[in-house]
Design a protein around this motif. Structure first.
Motif, PDB file in Angstrom:
ATOM      1  N   ALA A   1      -4.565 -23.027 -24.831  1.00  0.00           N
ATOM      2  CA  ALA A   1      -4.137 -22.753 -26.201  1.00  0.00           C
ATOM      3  C   ALA A   1      -4.867 -21.512 -26.681  1.00  0.00           C
ATOM      4  N   LYS A   2      -4.153 -20.707 -27.471  1.00  0.00           N
ATOM      5  CA  LYS A   2      -4.745 -19.476 -27.988  1.00  0.00           C
ATOM      6  C   LYS A   2      -4.521 -19.434 -29.503  1.00  0.00           C
ATOM      7  N   PHE A   3      -5.609 -19.181 -30.229  1.00  0.00           N
ATOM      8  CA  PHE A   3      -5.581 -19.058 -31.679  1.00  0.00           C
ATOM      9  C   PHE A   3      -6.158 -17.687 -32.013  1.00  0.00           C
ATOM     10  N   VAL A   4      -5.545 -16.973 -32.964  1.00  0.00           N
ATOM     11  CA  VAL A   4      -5.986 -15.611 -33.279  1.00  0.00           C
ATOM     12  C   VAL A   4      -6.149 -15.448 -34.789  1.00  0.00           C
ATOM     13  N   GLN A   5      -7.282 -14.874 -35.187  1.00  0.00           N
ATOM     14  CA  GLN A   5      -7.540 -14.533 -36.584  1.00  0.00           C
ATOM     15  C   GLN A   5      -7.739 -13.034 -36.675  1.00  0.00           C
ATOM     16  N   LYS A   6      -6.941 -12.366 -37.525  1.00  0.00           N
ATOM     17  CA  LYS A   6      -7.144 -10.945 -37.772  1.00  0.00           C
ATOM     18  C   LYS A   6      -8.153 -10.783 -38.902  1.00  0.00           C
ATOM     19  N   VAL A   7      -9.007  -9.768 -38.755  1.00  0.00           N
ATOM     20  CA  VAL A   7     -10.001  -9.467 -39.782  1.00  0.00           C
ATOM     21  C   VAL A   7     -10.024  -7.980 -40.075  1.00  0.00           C
ATOM     22  N   GLN A   8     -10.326  -7.658 -41.323  1.00  0.00           N
ATOM     23  CA  GLN A   8     -10.546  -6.275 -41.719  1.00  0.00           C
ATOM     24  C   GLN A   8     -12.041  -6.032 -41.613  1.00  0.00           C
ATOM     25  N   VAL A   9     -12.418  -4.927 -40.989  1.00  0.00           N
ATOM     26  CA  VAL A   9     -13.838  -4.623 -40.770  1.00  0.00           C
ATOM     27  C   VAL A   9     -14.109  -3.159 -41.065  1.00  0.00           C
TER      28      VAL A   9
ATOM     29  N   ASN B   1      -4.044 -16.172 -42.138  1.00  0.00           N
ATOM     30  CA  ASN B   1      -4.597 -17.391 -41.543  1.00  0.00           C
ATOM     31  C   ASN B   1      -4.660 -17.271 -40.027  1.00  0.00           C
ATOM     32  N   VAL B   2      -5.312 -18.218 -39.397  1.00  0.00           N
ATOM     33  CA  VAL B   2      -5.383 -18.259 -37.937  1.00  0.00           C
ATOM     34  C   VAL B   2      -3.982 -18.579 -37.409  1.00  0.00           C
ATOM     35  N   SER B   3      -3.487 -17.743 -36.498  1.00  0.00           N
ATOM     36  CA  SER B   3      -2.182 -18.004 -35.880  1.00  0.00           C
ATOM     37  C   SER B   3      -2.404 -18.765 -34.574  1.00  0.00           C
ATOM     38  N   GLU B   4      -1.357 -19.448 -34.124  1.00  0.00           N
ATOM     39  CA  GLU B   4      -1.460 -20.218 -32.886  1.00  0.00           C
ATOM     40  C   GLU B   4      -0.185 -20.039 -32.072  1.00  0.00           C
ATOM     41  N   GLY B   5      -0.287 -20.359 -30.777  1.00  0.00           N
ATOM     42  CA  GLY B   5       0.856 -20.248 -29.876  1.00  0.00           C
ATOM     43  C   GLY B   5       1.935 -21.287 -30.174  1.00  0.00           C
ATOM     44  N   LYS B   6       3.000 -21.220 -29.390  1.00  0.00           N
ATOM     45  CA  LYS B   6       4.161 -22.082 -29.605  1.00  0.00           C
ATOM     46  C   LYS B   6       3.867 -23.560 -29.348  1.00  0.00           C
ATOM     47  N   GLY B   7       3.201 -23.878 -28.257  1.00  0.00           N
ATOM     48  CA  GLY B   7       2.872 -25.268 -27.943  1.00  0.00           C
ATOM     49  C   GLY B   7       4.107 -26.119 -27.655  1.00  0.00           C
ATOM     50  N   HIS B   8       3.926 -27.429 -27.701  1.00  0.00           N
ATOM     51  CA  HIS B   8       5.004 -28.403 -27.474  1.00  0.00           C
ATOM     52  C   HIS B   8       5.125 -29.274 -28.715  1.00  0.00           C
TER      53      HIS B   8
END
Length: 163
Positions: free
Chosen positions: A107-115, A82-89
């Motif tokens: 804010a930073k959200f990251v999705q890993k994909v296989q390509v 799933n999309v990961s997200e930073g720690k936040g408050h």
């Protein structure tokens, strides 16, 4: 008389619309980076104006609309997790009266994909909601597109052993 009343109402409406403030407190950027020959990371970065909060993907209870990502076209890519997200408050939100996770400033959200090793494009739409201490804006929808470059496959010379 009816014309005068309509004229006054129309004029008032035009002037109130001219002075209405338009809020756009979040700017998004989208970047992709190959982390191996077969994987890439898609990064969604939100730059948030001071005083505003962007909410997490993980909202419990009756709170704001959570940030969400819908992948509509994967171009041959496969989502990894799933999309990961930073720690936040995490604290009590005055608008909803419950404890919420939110992000300030960035804010930073990251999705890993296989390509595959070839280039591909991933498209979709994200939904998000922001509030400050006085108001919340309606949820907003924003299309996104990532162009993932082809893998840099290093050619190796055949082994000279055994000849």
């Amino acid at each position: 008389m009816l014309r005068i009343i309509l004229s006054v109402l129309l004029t008032a409406s035009v002037f109130s619309g001219a002075f209405a403030q338009i809020f756009d407190p979040v700017k998004w950027s989208f970047t992709s980076e190959r982390i191996s020959e077969t994987e890439a990371e898609l990064t969604f970065t939100a730059t948030i104006e001071s005083g505003w909060h962007l909410y997490s993907q993980h909202i419990d209870g009756d709170g704001p609309v959570p940030t969400s990502f819908v992948f509509q076209e994967l171009g041959g890519a496969k989502l990894l997790g799933n999309v990961s997200e930073g720690k936040g408050h995490r604290e009590m939100d005055p608008n909803f009266g419950i404890e919420l996770k939110y992000f300030e400033n960035k804010a930073k959200f990251v999705q890993k994909v296989q390509v595959s090793s070839s280039a591909t494009t991933v498209r979709g739409e994200l939904e998000f909601m922001v509030c400050n201490d006085e108001r919340c804006l309606p949820p907003d929808y924003l299309p996104f597109e990532f162009k993932i470059k082809a893998a840099d496959i290093k050619a190796t010379a055949p082994s000279e052993e055994g000849h």
